[in-house]
Design a protein around this motif. Structure first.
Motif, PDB file in Angstrom:
ATOM      1  N   TYR A 168       2.026   6.813 -20.526  1.00  0.00           N
ATOM      2  CA  TYR A 168       2.651   6.838 -19.206  1.00  0.00           C
ATOM      3  C   TYR A 168       1.666   6.373 -18.142  1.00  0.00           C
ATOM      4  O   TYR A 168       0.461   6.343 -18.362  1.00  0.00           O
ATOM      5  N   ILE A 169       2.237   6.030 -16.993  1.00  0.00           N
ATOM      6  CA  ILE A 169       1.475   5.724 -15.786  1.00  0.00           C
ATOM      7  C   ILE A 169       2.094   6.561 -14.675  1.00  0.00           C
ATOM      8  O   ILE A 169       3.315   6.556 -14.509  1.00  0.00           O
ATOM      9  N   ARG A 170       1.286   7.302 -13.941  1.00  0.00           N
ATOM     10  CA  ARG A 170       1.794   8.131 -12.850  1.00  0.00           C
ATOM     11  C   ARG A 170       1.617   7.376 -11.546  1.00  0.00           C
ATOM     12  O   ARG A 170       0.517   6.966 -11.200  1.00  0.00           O
ATOM     13  N   LEU A 171       2.715   7.143 -10.833  1.00  0.00           N
ATOM     14  CA  LEU A 171       2.689   6.437  -9.548  1.00  0.00           C
ATOM     15  C   LEU A 171       2.870   7.446  -8.431  1.00  0.00           C
ATOM     16  O   LEU A 171       3.523   8.467  -8.601  1.00  0.00           O
ATOM     17  N   LYS A 172       2.316   7.124  -7.263  1.00  0.00           N
ATOM     18  CA  LYS A 172       2.444   8.001  -6.099  1.00  0.00           C
ATOM     19  C   LYS A 172       2.988   7.197  -4.933  1.00  0.00           C
ATOM     20  O   LYS A 172       2.495   6.107  -4.630  1.00  0.00           O
ATOM     21  N   ASN A 173       4.021   7.716  -4.299  1.00  0.00           N
ATOM     22  CA  ASN A 173       4.599   7.097  -3.125  1.00  0.00           C
ATOM     23  C   ASN A 173       3.835   7.615  -1.916  1.00  0.00           C
ATOM     24  O   ASN A 173       3.909   8.787  -1.573  1.00  0.00           O
ATOM     25  N   ASN A 174       3.113   6.740  -1.230  1.00  0.00           N
ATOM     26  CA  ASN A 174       2.313   7.123  -0.089  1.00  0.00           C
ATOM     27  C   ASN A 174       3.060   7.037   1.230  1.00  0.00           C
ATOM     28  O   ASN A 174       2.487   7.314   2.275  1.00  0.00           O
ATOM     29  N   SER A 175       4.321   6.655   1.206  1.00  0.00           N
ATOM     30  CA  SER A 175       5.082   6.499   2.443  1.00  0.00           C
ATOM     31  C   SER A 175       6.115   7.599   2.550  1.00  0.00           C
ATOM     32  O   SER A 175       6.300   8.410   1.647  1.00  0.00           O
ATOM     33  N   GLU A 176       6.786   7.603   3.662  1.00  0.00           N
ATOM     34  CA  GLU A 176       7.833   8.592   3.918  1.00  0.00           C
ATOM     35  C   GLU A 176       9.163   8.146   3.352  1.00  0.00           C
ATOM     36  O   GLU A 176      10.108   8.929   3.277  1.00  0.00           O
ATOM     37  N   THR A 177       9.288   6.865   2.951  1.00  0.00           N
ATOM     38  CA  THR A 177      10.581   6.360   2.461  1.00  0.00           C
ATOM     39  C   THR A 177      10.658   6.460   0.963  1.00  0.00           C
ATOM     40  O   THR A 177       9.665   6.508   0.287  1.00  0.00           O
ATOM     41  N   GLY A 196       0.786  -1.218   0.000  1.00  0.00           N
ATOM     42  CA  GLY A 196       0.000   0.000   0.000  1.00  0.00           C
ATOM     43  C   GLY A 196       0.818   1.267   0.000  1.00  0.00           C
ATOM     44  O   GLY A 196       0.262   2.345   0.089  1.00  0.00           O
ATOM     45  N   SER A 197       2.144   1.188  -0.098  1.00  0.00           N
ATOM     46  CA  SER A 197       2.949   2.407  -0.068  1.00  0.00           C
ATOM     47  C   SER A 197       3.030   3.077  -1.437  1.00  0.00           C
ATOM     48  O   SER A 197       3.351   4.250  -1.516  1.00  0.00           O
ATOM     49  N   VAL A 198       2.720   2.378  -2.491  1.00  0.00           N
ATOM     50  CA  VAL A 198       2.734   2.953  -3.836  1.00  0.00           C
ATOM     51  C   VAL A 198       1.362   2.725  -4.452  1.00  0.00           C
ATOM     52  O   VAL A 198       0.800   1.636  -4.377  1.00  0.00           O
ATOM     53  N   SER A 199       0.814   3.790  -5.035  1.00  0.00           N
ATOM     54  CA  SER A 199      -0.486   3.653  -5.687  1.00  0.00           C
ATOM     55  C   SER A 199      -0.423   4.278  -7.077  1.00  0.00           C
ATOM     56  O   SER A 199       0.458   5.090  -7.361  1.00  0.00           O
TER      57      SER A 199
END
Length: 139
Positions: free
Chosen positions: A130-139, A117-120
């Motif tokens: 393209y596909i845009r990814l979002k990092n949901n974590s602090e790392t 669940g850290s990447v969505s």
């Protein structure tokens, strides 16, 4: 003598008519050649367009394959089945297409560095660019 001149004029008229018929046939053949050349040019343009699309799709497939391989290495998964064997030329039955093969983690279990669940997926281009990814974590 008049009979010979009459025959001569008849032969000239016959020759002129035959020449006209052959000129018409030659014109028809020239038109057919132009039509065939036009069709060949159209088909060549279509072929080049399809080849461009194929090359773009091959590049996109290759990019996705590299991304998949990188993720498999990062997650320490066994390589996907498509990397072991060539892609079959005959389509698989629908029942076999819908079944996936599970891949196993390589190495010690529980030591992989994934955070569920850290990447969505934040966005997908409808043209597939393209596909845009979002990092949901602090790392």
């Amino acid at each position: 003598k008049m009979l010979l001149e009459g025959s001569f004029h008849d032969l000239e008229r016959t020759l002129d008519k035959e020449r006209e018929v052959w000129q018409q046939r030659l014109g028809q053949k020239e038109q057919e050649l132009l039509n065939i050349r036009s069709q060949m040019f159209t088909q060549l343009v279509d072929y080049e367009n399809l080849l461009d699309v194929k090359l773009a799709l091959d590049m996109e497939i290759n990019a996705y394959r590299k991304m998949l391989e990188a993720e498999e290495q990062r997650l320490q998964l066994t390589p996907s089945p498509s990397q072991h064997s060539a892609i079959p030329r005959t389509p698989l039955p629908l029942s076999r297409q819908l079944r996936g093969k599970k891949r196993k983690h390589e190495g010690a279990s529980g030591s992989h560095a994934t955070q569920h669940g850290s990447v969505s997926v934040a966005g997908v281009d409808m043209d597939g660019k393209y596909i845009r990814l979002k990092n949901n974590s602090e790392t």
